[in-house]
Design a protein around this motif. Sequence first.
Motif, PDB file in Angstrom:
ATOM      1  N   THR A 217       0.815  -1.207   0.000  1.00 39.45           N
ATOM      2  CA  THR A 217       0.000   0.000   0.000  1.00 39.45           C
ATOM      3  C   THR A 217       0.859   1.271   0.000  1.00 39.45           C
ATOM      4  O   THR A 217       2.059   1.226   0.270  1.00 39.45           O
TER       5      THR A 217
ATOM      6  N   THR B  98       0.361   9.902   1.712  1.00 41.01           N
ATOM      7  CA  THR B  98      -0.584  10.501   0.793  1.00 41.01           C
ATOM      8  C   THR B  98       0.210  11.332  -0.201  1.00 41.01           C
ATOM      9  O   THR B  98       1.136  12.050   0.187  1.00 41.01           O
TER      10      THR B  98
ATOM     11  N   SER C 268      -1.724  -1.547  -9.535  1.00 40.85           N
ATOM     12  CA  SER C 268      -3.082  -0.998  -9.628  1.00 40.85           C
ATOM     13  C   SER C 268      -3.102   0.526  -9.719  1.00 40.85           C
ATOM     14  O   SER C 268      -4.162   1.131  -9.589  1.00 40.85           O
ATOM     15  N   VAL C 269      -1.922   1.150  -9.925  1.00 46.95           N
ATOM     16  CA  VAL C 269      -1.857   2.615 -10.041  1.00 46.95           C
ATOM     17  C   VAL C 269      -1.024   2.992 -11.264  1.00 46.95           C
ATOM     18  O   VAL C 269      -0.338   2.144 -11.827  1.00 46.95           O
TER      19      VAL C 269
ATOM     20  N   ASP D 185      -1.367   9.404 -10.560  1.00 46.70           N
ATOM     21  CA  ASP D 185      -2.501   9.110  -9.671  1.00 46.70           C
ATOM     22  C   ASP D 185      -2.282   9.751  -8.301  1.00 46.70           C
ATOM     23  O   ASP D 185      -1.164   9.763  -7.783  1.00 46.70           O
TER      24      ASP D 185
ATOM     25  N   LEU E 172      -2.984   9.411  -4.403  1.00 41.59           N
ATOM     26  CA  LEU E 172      -3.301   8.324  -3.475  1.00 41.59           C
ATOM     27  C   LEU E 172      -3.374   8.837  -2.044  1.00 41.59           C
ATOM     28  O   LEU E 172      -2.693   9.796  -1.693  1.00 41.59           O
ATOM     29  N   GLN E 173      -4.155   8.154  -1.261  1.00 44.01           N
ATOM     30  CA  GLN E 173      -4.176   8.369   0.182  1.00 44.01           C
ATOM     31  C   GLN E 173      -3.282   7.303   0.801  1.00 44.01           C
ATOM     32  O   GLN E 173      -3.177   6.185   0.270  1.00 44.01           O
TER      33      GLN E 173
ATOM     34  N   ASP F  42      -3.761   3.289   0.482  1.00 39.90           N
ATOM     35  CA  ASP F  42      -4.382   2.806  -0.753  1.00 39.90           C
ATOM     36  C   ASP F  42      -3.527   1.690  -1.359  1.00 39.90           C
ATOM     37  O   ASP F  42      -2.300   1.760  -1.323  1.00 39.90           O
TER      38      ASP F  42
END
Length: 154
Positions: free
Chosen positions: A48, A52, A92-93, A97, A99-100, A103
């Motif tokens: 993850t 952020t 997946s990114v 992008d 993101l937090q 994520d």
Amino acid sequence: MSTVSVLAPLPGTVLDLQEVPDPVFAQAMVGPGLAIEPPRDAQRITVTAPITGTVVKAMPHAFVIMHESGNAVLVHVGIDTVHLKGEGFTVSVAKGDMLQAGDPVVECDVAFIRSRDLSACCPVVVLDAQADQLTDLHASGASVTSGDVLFRVL
């Protein structure tokens, strides 16, 4: 100046960078930080976002996220995993992008990485930072779960 909390991007055991089986990371050439060794019995894990921010680099085996403060954090999934050419990873990114922290970024097959005699150790480093900018570092040998504060950047 704000402090940025860098979260553990995966579960496992915390390692000092000097314990990483790669001299570039072990000597903190790309920046200071810590590493996480996934659990021995791990199969597939989701890695993850540790902060952020904006994805500035997204490869199967590594990604960089830039915080609004200007701090950029690199997460390198395994050692020498670039040689797998993406096999065992699902990203997946994409670059750009937003993101937090927390994520999902990449899913990796830890068992596959280890089956190729590669280390699954994941360095988490702050690019272009100095070691004295890091504080509240998690102790080496301690267990973390995804989302735990790994360290903070001043």
